[in-house]
Write a protein that holds these residues in place. Structure first.
Motif, PDB file in Angstrom:
ATOM      1  N   PRO A  87       0.329  12.248   5.379  1.00  0.00           N
ATOM      2  CA  PRO A  87       0.154  13.160   4.247  1.00  0.00           C
ATOM      3  C   PRO A  87       1.066  12.873   3.059  1.00  0.00           C
ATOM      4  O   PRO A  87       0.944  13.533   2.028  1.00  0.00           O
ATOM      5  N   PHE A  88       1.981  11.907   3.164  1.00  0.00           N
ATOM      6  CA  PHE A  88       2.960  11.696   2.089  1.00  0.00           C
ATOM      7  C   PHE A  88       2.302  11.106   0.837  1.00  0.00           C
ATOM      8  O   PHE A  88       2.553  11.546  -0.280  1.00  0.00           O
ATOM      9  N   ARG A  89       1.538  10.045   1.008  1.00  0.00           N
ATOM     10  CA  ARG A  89       0.827   9.385  -0.092  1.00  0.00           C
ATOM     11  C   ARG A  89       1.772   8.876  -1.174  1.00  0.00           C
ATOM     12  O   ARG A  89       1.456   8.888  -2.362  1.00  0.00           O
ATOM     13  N   HIS A  90       2.938   8.457  -0.753  1.00  0.00           N
ATOM     14  CA  HIS A  90       3.909   7.791  -1.618  1.00  0.00           C
ATOM     15  C   HIS A  90       4.898   7.039  -0.718  1.00  0.00           C
ATOM     16  O   HIS A  90       4.840   7.173   0.505  1.00  0.00           O
ATOM     17  N   PRO A  91       5.818   6.263  -1.270  1.00  0.00           N
ATOM     18  CA  PRO A  91       6.758   5.518  -0.430  1.00  0.00           C
ATOM     19  C   PRO A  91       7.723   6.431   0.332  1.00  0.00           C
ATOM     20  O   PRO A  91       8.235   7.402  -0.213  1.00  0.00           O
ATOM     21  N   VAL A  92       7.949   6.081   1.601  1.00  0.00           N
ATOM     22  CA  VAL A  92       8.880   6.804   2.467  1.00  0.00           C
ATOM     23  C   VAL A  92       9.957   5.824   2.935  1.00  0.00           C
ATOM     24  O   VAL A  92       9.641   4.685   3.313  1.00  0.00           O
ATOM     25  N   HIS A 139      19.338   2.119  12.120  1.00  0.00           N
ATOM     26  CA  HIS A 139      20.302   1.038  12.363  1.00  0.00           C
ATOM     27  C   HIS A 139      19.608  -0.267  12.726  1.00  0.00           C
ATOM     28  O   HIS A 139      20.274  -1.286  12.925  1.00  0.00           O
ATOM     29  N   HIS A 140      18.268  -0.248  12.821  1.00  0.00           N
ATOM     30  CA  HIS A 140      17.534  -1.399  13.334  1.00  0.00           C
ATOM     31  C   HIS A 140      16.518  -1.876  12.305  1.00  0.00           C
ATOM     32  O   HIS A 140      15.626  -1.127  11.898  1.00  0.00           O
ATOM     33  N   ALA A 141      16.640  -3.125  11.902  1.00  0.00           N
ATOM     34  CA  ALA A 141      15.775  -3.690  10.863  1.00  0.00           C
ATOM     35  C   ALA A 141      14.326  -3.763  11.341  1.00  0.00           C
ATOM     36  O   ALA A 141      14.052  -3.953  12.532  1.00  0.00           O
ATOM     37  N   ARG A 142      13.436  -3.645  10.372  1.00  0.00           N
ATOM     38  CA  ARG A 142      11.998  -3.737  10.656  1.00  0.00           C
ATOM     39  C   ARG A 142      11.272  -4.008   9.346  1.00  0.00           C
ATOM     40  O   ARG A 142      11.680  -3.526   8.282  1.00  0.00           O
ATOM     41  N   ASP A 143      10.188  -4.773   9.399  1.00  0.00           N
ATOM     42  CA  ASP A 143       9.393  -5.020   8.201  1.00  0.00           C
ATOM     43  C   ASP A 143       8.752  -3.718   7.716  1.00  0.00           C
ATOM     44  O   ASP A 143       8.456  -2.819   8.519  1.00  0.00           O
ATOM     45  N   PRO A 144       8.509  -3.603   6.414  1.00  0.00           N
ATOM     46  CA  PRO A 144       7.836  -2.402   5.904  1.00  0.00           C
ATOM     47  C   PRO A 144       6.473  -2.191   6.558  1.00  0.00           C
ATOM     48  O   PRO A 144       5.803  -3.139   6.969  1.00  0.00           O
ATOM     49  N   LEU A 145       6.095  -0.928   6.657  1.00  0.00           N
ATOM     50  CA  LEU A 145       4.826  -0.529   7.257  1.00  0.00           C
ATOM     51  C   LEU A 145       3.960   0.082   6.163  1.00  0.00           C
ATOM     52  O   LEU A 145       4.354   1.066   5.527  1.00  0.00           O
ATOM     53  N   ILE A 146       2.793  -0.493   5.915  1.00  0.00           N
ATOM     54  CA  ILE A 146       1.873  -0.016   4.887  1.00  0.00           C
ATOM     55  C   ILE A 146       0.688   0.647   5.575  1.00  0.00           C
ATOM     56  O   ILE A 146      -0.027   0.001   6.347  1.00  0.00           O
ATOM     57  N   LEU A 147       0.473   1.926   5.265  1.00  0.00           N
ATOM     58  CA  LEU A 147      -0.637   2.658   5.865  1.00  0.00           C
ATOM     59  C   LEU A 147      -1.610   3.099   4.775  1.00  0.00           C
ATOM     60  O   LEU A 147      -1.458   2.751   3.609  1.00  0.00           O
ATOM     61  N   GLU A 148      -2.601   3.879   5.154  1.00  0.00           N
ATOM     62  CA  GLU A 148      -3.652   4.285   4.224  1.00  0.00           C
ATOM     63  C   GLU A 148      -3.157   5.385   3.285  1.00  0.00           C
ATOM     64  O   GLU A 148      -2.144   6.035   3.533  1.00  0.00           O
ATOM     65  N   GLY A 176      -1.838   5.344   0.338  1.00  0.00           N
ATOM     66  CA  GLY A 176      -0.686   5.139  -0.522  1.00  0.00           C
ATOM     67  C   GLY A 176       0.657   5.338   0.147  1.00  0.00           C
ATOM     68  O   GLY A 176       1.691   5.247  -0.516  1.00  0.00           O
ATOM     69  N   THR A 177       0.687   5.625   1.459  1.00  0.00           N
ATOM     70  CA  THR A 177       1.948   5.813   2.171  1.00  0.00           C
ATOM     71  C   THR A 177       2.474   4.478   2.683  1.00  0.00           C
ATOM     72  O   THR A 177       1.744   3.726   3.327  1.00  0.00           O
ATOM     73  N   SER A 178       3.737   4.211   2.406  1.00  0.00           N
ATOM     74  CA  SER A 178       4.424   3.058   2.985  1.00  0.00           C
ATOM     75  C   SER A 178       5.744   3.532   3.568  1.00  0.00           C
ATOM     76  O   SER A 178       6.338   4.494   3.082  1.00  0.00           O
TER      77      SER A 178
END
Length: 215
Positions: free
Chosen positions: A101-106, A111-120, A122-124
């Motif tokens: 429900p965010f529809r904007h960047p989050v 403490h643990h690195a991870r690649d960005p997650l892009i969802l439907e 407009g939420t990332s």
């Protein structure tokens, strides 16, 4: 500069989650009670893709809370997936499904690195490992002049409150006693000039809005 706005539900005895938090019970024992006031609201259901819902004194509070937001910050516990390094075989994507429900960047504090997650929609999700100031800087840039929501949980909120970085704080005070769990203000010795601006009484909740230099 955009504001950092904390919004969180809290029990009468100061808890934002109950004891025994787990993947099956993310808000702990009894913690779900803190959000029962919001689930029926049309203003909450609409962003979650649901129809119908009630309109009451909480509606303008929710509408104001959701307005002019360009990014969100949350802690690892709120995003979920358990402690420790992220699974590479079955990576956790949050509690909200493929269209959150965010529809904007989050921006997720971890403490643990991870690649960005892009969802439907407009939420990332960007996973920030170098501290709360870095997360806020990134969120403000992504927000493009709009405000940044600090969604919780308790430890994320405490860090920003201790650092004096919260500009507005919306507490949804729920008439429930949890007895134990995660307290919102543990270790917070000063609220850095946050003063109450407004109180709104609504069914099953009292909304208390605080702001910096409100007096």
């Amino acid at each position: 500069m955009s504001k950092l706005r904390l919004r969180i539900s809290v029990s009468l005895d100061g808890f934002v989650a109950g004891p025994n938090q787990s993947l099956q019970q993310p808000l702990g024992t009894g913690g779900e009670q803190l959000h029962e006031w919001v689930f029926p609201l049309e203003a909450w259901r609409r962003p979650h893709g649901m129809e119908g819902g009630v309109v009451n004194e909480s509606t303008p509070v929710m509408e104001e809370e959701l307005a002019n937001l360009g990014a969100t910050i949350m802690g690892r516990n709120m995003f979920g997936g358990g402690p420790g390094p992220w699974s590479k075989t079955d990576p956790w994507e949050g509690w909200w499904g493929r269209n959150p429900p965010f529809r904007h960047p989050v921006f997720v504090l971890t403490h643990h690195a991870r690649d960005p997650l892009i969802l439907e929609g407009g939420t990332s999700f960007t996973f920030v490992t170098d501290g709360i100031e870095s997360a806020l800087d990134q969120a403000r840039r992504a927000a493009g002049g709009k405000d940044v929501s600090l969604a919780g949980g308790a430890r994320a909120a405490q860090q920003y409150l201790k650092a004096g970085l919260v500009d507005e704080m919306q507490l949804h005070l729920v008439p429930k006693l949890l007895g134990s769990g995660e307290r919102l203000f543990d270790g917070v010795e000063a609220l850095h000039a946050l003063a109450m601006m407004k109180a709104v009484t609504a069914p099953n909740v009292v909304h208390l809005k605080f702001a910096r230099n409100a007096m």
